[in-house]
Design a protein around this motif. Sequence first.
Motif, short mmCIF file in Angstrom:
data_model
loop_
_atom_site.label_atom_id
_atom_site.label_comp_id
_atom_site.label_asym_id
_atom_site.label_seq_id
_atom_site.Cartn_x
_atom_site.Cartn_y
_atom_site.Cartn_z
N MET A 39 38.76 62.16 33.33
CA MET A 39 39.48 61.39 34.36
C MET A 39 39.89 60.04 33.79
O MET A 39 39.13 59.39 33.08
N THR A 40 41.11 59.62 34.12
CA THR A 40 41.60 58.32 33.69
C THR A 40 40.73 57.20 34.25
O THR A 40 40.31 57.24 35.40
N ARG A 41 40.45 56.21 33.41
CA ARG A 41 39.71 55.04 33.85
C ARG A 41 40.63 53.82 33.82
O ARG A 41 41.52 53.72 32.97
N LEU A 42 40.42 52.91 34.77
CA LEU A 42 41.23 51.72 34.90
C LEU A 42 40.36 50.48 34.82
O LEU A 42 39.21 50.48 35.30
N PRO A 43 40.87 49.40 34.24
CA PRO A 43 40.10 48.16 34.20
C PRO A 43 39.75 47.68 35.61
O PRO A 43 40.54 47.83 36.54
N LEU A 44 38.57 47.08 35.73
CA LEU A 44 38.10 46.55 37.01
C LEU A 44 38.03 45.03 36.92
O LEU A 44 37.44 44.48 36.00
N PHE A 45 38.62 44.37 37.91
CA PHE A 45 38.62 42.90 37.96
C PHE A 45 38.06 42.47 39.31
O PHE A 45 38.78 42.37 40.29
N PRO A 46 36.75 42.21 39.39
CA PRO A 46 36.16 41.75 40.66
C PRO A 46 36.50 40.28 40.91
O PRO A 46 36.44 39.46 40.00
N LEU A 47 36.85 39.97 42.14
CA LEU A 47 37.15 38.59 42.52
C LEU A 47 36.42 38.25 43.82
O LEU A 47 36.29 39.11 44.70
N PRO A 48 35.97 37.00 43.98
CA PRO A 48 35.14 36.66 45.13
C PRO A 48 35.89 36.50 46.45
O PRO A 48 35.29 36.61 47.51
N GLU A 49 37.19 36.24 46.41
CA GLU A 49 37.92 35.94 47.64
C GLU A 49 39.22 36.71 47.80
O GLU A 49 40.00 36.40 48.69
N THR A 50 39.46 37.69 46.96
CA THR A 50 40.75 38.37 46.96
C THR A 50 40.61 39.82 47.39
O THR A 50 39.84 40.57 46.80
N VAL A 51 41.37 40.20 48.43
CA VAL A 51 41.44 41.58 48.89
C VAL A 51 42.90 42.01 48.75
O VAL A 51 43.81 41.31 49.20
N VAL A 52 43.11 43.15 48.11
CA VAL A 52 44.46 43.60 47.77
C VAL A 52 45.04 44.49 48.86
O VAL A 52 44.37 45.42 49.33
N PHE A 53 46.29 44.20 49.24
CA PHE A 53 47.03 45.04 50.17
C PHE A 53 48.37 45.42 49.55
O PHE A 53 48.90 44.70 48.70
N PRO A 54 48.95 46.55 49.96
CA PRO A 54 50.20 47.01 49.36
C PRO A 54 51.32 45.98 49.47
O PRO A 54 51.56 45.40 50.53
N GLY A 55 52.00 45.77 48.34
CA GLY A 55 53.14 44.86 48.30
C GLY A 55 52.78 43.41 48.06
O GLY A 55 53.67 42.58 47.82
N LEU A 56 51.50 43.07 48.10
CA LEU A 56 51.07 41.68 47.93
C LEU A 56 51.28 41.22 46.49
O LEU A 56 50.85 41.89 45.55
N LEU A 57 51.95 40.09 46.31
CA LEU A 57 52.08 39.48 44.99
C LEU A 57 50.90 38.55 44.76
O LEU A 57 50.58 37.71 45.61
N ILE A 58 50.25 38.71 43.61
CA ILE A 58 49.02 38.00 43.32
C ILE A 58 49.15 37.24 42.01
O ILE A 58 49.15 37.86 40.93
N PRO A 59 49.26 35.91 42.04
CA PRO A 59 49.23 35.14 40.79
C PRO A 59 47.78 34.87 40.40
O PRO A 59 46.95 34.53 41.25
N LEU A 60 47.46 35.03 39.14
CA LEU A 60 46.09 34.83 38.67
C LEU A 60 46.09 34.03 37.37
O LEU A 60 46.97 34.18 36.53
#
Length: 204
Positions: free
Chosen positions: A1-22
């Motif tokens: 199975m394909t694996r993807l990098p994981l980036f845990p963040l303390p205050e960020t919840v991702v929703f479809p279409g959201l642009l996220i600058p980091l």
Amino acid sequence: MTRLPLFPLPETVVFPGLLIPLFIFEERYKQMTRDLLARDEGERRFVITLAGPEPGKYREVGGYVELLAASENPDGTFNIVCRGGDRCRVGDIGLGEGQLYYSVPDQPFPLLRSDPGSETIAAWDAMEAFREYVAGKADPKALEEALANLPEDPLYQASFLCVNLRVPAAEKQALLEAPSLVDRLELVQSLMRQRPLSSSVSEA
């Protein structure tokens, strides 16, 4: 199975279409960024999940994100821009060979969709509630322009509401984990009633 990098963040919840600058400054995530940039466009996906509440613990539902642009700074840090996608499961966290960052199996967790009529009504109700929520706290003309430019799909309208809802990250996580889109829109309304806005609305 394909694996993807994981980036845990303390205050960020991702929703479809959201642009996220980091801003990427930790060595392990600088490596993650370089590894993603080495892939073809369209293959630069990773997973963001909410960290906590205990140290070293991560929520079991996160969101796919696509790396859209990256700029490396002279000190080796990166400024990146990502776009949120669908939600996914977060489990079987591990380190790959030669990697400093964690990865997870690619496990989609689709949001349940109902008939378009029900979703459209739920989105309309939620938008009306949002207008009341930000009344007196946002420029009415700018608000209506923002709402008019939203995609017709209620999924992205829900994302706009979730992003601009002023609640703790744990409550946004509850929105992400809602069983269906209608449930998400109904929960948005409930949270707006429970937590009246006390400061101006952020931009989506």
